[in-house]
Design a protein around this motif. Structure first.
Motif, PDB file in Angstrom:
ATOM      1  N   PRO A 198     -97.124  -4.507  14.756  1.00  0.00           N
ATOM      2  CA  PRO A 198     -98.152  -5.339  15.377  1.00  0.00           C
ATOM      3  C   PRO A 198     -98.524  -6.514  14.472  1.00  0.00           C
TER       4      PRO A 198
ATOM      5  N   GLN B  57     -94.172  -1.453  29.549  1.00  0.00           N
ATOM      6  CA  GLN B  57     -93.572  -2.623  30.180  1.00  0.00           C
ATOM      7  C   GLN B  57     -93.618  -2.434  31.697  1.00  0.00           C
TER       8      GLN B  57
ATOM      9  N   GLU C 134     -95.066 -12.073  15.336  1.00  0.00           N
ATOM     10  CA  GLU C 134     -94.523 -12.697  16.540  1.00  0.00           C
ATOM     11  C   GLU C 134     -93.062 -12.272  16.700  1.00  0.00           C
ATOM     12  N   ILE C 135     -92.710 -11.805  17.877  1.00  0.00           N
ATOM     13  CA  ILE C 135     -91.378 -11.246  18.108  1.00  0.00           C
ATOM     14  C   ILE C 135     -90.717 -11.964  19.270  1.00  0.00           C
TER      15      ILE C 135
ATOM     16  N   TYR D  39     -87.739  -5.080  22.027  1.00  0.00           N
ATOM     17  CA  TYR D  39     -88.994  -5.821  21.986  1.00  0.00           C
ATOM     18  C   TYR D  39     -90.189  -4.869  22.086  1.00  0.00           C
TER      19      TYR D  39
ATOM     20  N   LYS E   6     -93.024  -4.301  19.200  1.00  0.00           N
ATOM     21  CA  LYS E   6     -94.440  -4.553  19.476  1.00  0.00           C
ATOM     22  C   LYS E   6     -95.295  -3.338  19.138  1.00  0.00           C
ATOM     23  N   ARG E   7     -94.754  -2.152  19.309  1.00  0.00           N
ATOM     24  CA  ARG E   7     -95.485  -0.932  18.959  1.00  0.00           C
ATOM     25  C   ARG E   7     -95.544  -0.725  17.450  1.00  0.00           C
TER      26      ARG E   7
ATOM     27  N   VAL F 299     -94.460  -0.061  23.542  1.00  0.00           N
ATOM     28  CA  VAL F 299     -95.566  -0.534  24.372  1.00  0.00           C
ATOM     29  C   VAL F 299     -95.136  -0.488  25.828  1.00  0.00           C
TER      30      VAL F 299
END
Length: 212
Positions: free
Chosen positions: A140, A189, A143-144, A132, A136-137, A187
């Motif tokens: 962009p 976390q 929707e994941i 995930y 996201k990185r 990204v």
């Protein structure tokens, strides 16, 4: 046999990496290659459940998968899905990726001509968080959500997976959440203090084979 306190630490890491996203419909399901054929099986199940109309299997080989999937992870995943009734025309193949970053980058490139606003990443439970964060990185605006066959650590290792190997994978995955964020691969976390403590105790106990 693990002491009970280390069993609790394993469960802490397992729960941390399994994001348990709410199921939703996506434009495509992406089966991330690994040594686990259950990923392909669950991708097929989600397709038949109407979760997505298009499947992408992505993955070449790693040292841990070449013996089990000699023609490549994605190729074998596709064959499993076909055996389970997923139509050939609903499956796209990305057979070159050798790590999670390439899984996402190459799949994004493969789907560039399509209108993709949402994807479901299908993977092993303990790979969800890093998959995930990577997506996201690198993708962009899309929707994941993540999906895995629901299972506990104990259920997962009753099959072909070796418990010590999976624990080492959990420890390595936990380290990568922070290390890869520092390198810009994923990204950031949040890593709760309890997860940090569980990671430290399991690493001190010798589960270090998958550390960077």
């Amino acid at each position: 046999m693990l002491p009970e306190d280390l069993h609790a630490d394993v469960r802490t890491l397992w729960d941390y990496h399994d994001l348990r996203h709410e199921p939703r419909r996506s434009d495509a399901g992406i089966g991330l290659g690994s040594r686990d054929p259950g990923v392909a099986v669950h991708t097929a199940e989600l397709y038949h459940a109407g979760r997505f109309p298009l499947v992408v299997f992505t993955g070449a080989n790693a040292p841990t998968t070449v013996e089990r999937f000699p023609r490549g992870e994605a190729v074998h995943y596709r064959e499993i899905a076909l055996e389970l009734g997923v139509p050939e025309q609903a499956i796209l193949l990305e057979p070159s990726a050798r790590n999670t970053g390439e899984n996402i980058t190459f799949t994004r490139r493969l789907l560039a001509s399509r209108e993709i606003e949402s994807v479901t990443l299908v993977t092993r439970p303990y790979q969800q968080r890093r998959a995930y964060a990577t997506a996201k990185r690198l993708w962009p605006g899309v929707e994941i959500v993540c999906a895995s066959k629901a299972s506990s650590f104990e259920d997962h290792v009753t099959g072909e997976e070796d418990a010590d190997r999976v624990i080492s994978m959990l420890v390595g995955e936990t380290q990568r959440i922070t290390a890869y964020a520092e390198l810009g691969f994923v990204v950031p976390q949040e890593v709760p203090a309890g997860v940090e403590r569980a990671f430290g105790r399991l690493a001190a106990a010798g589960f270090t084979q998958r550390l960077l």
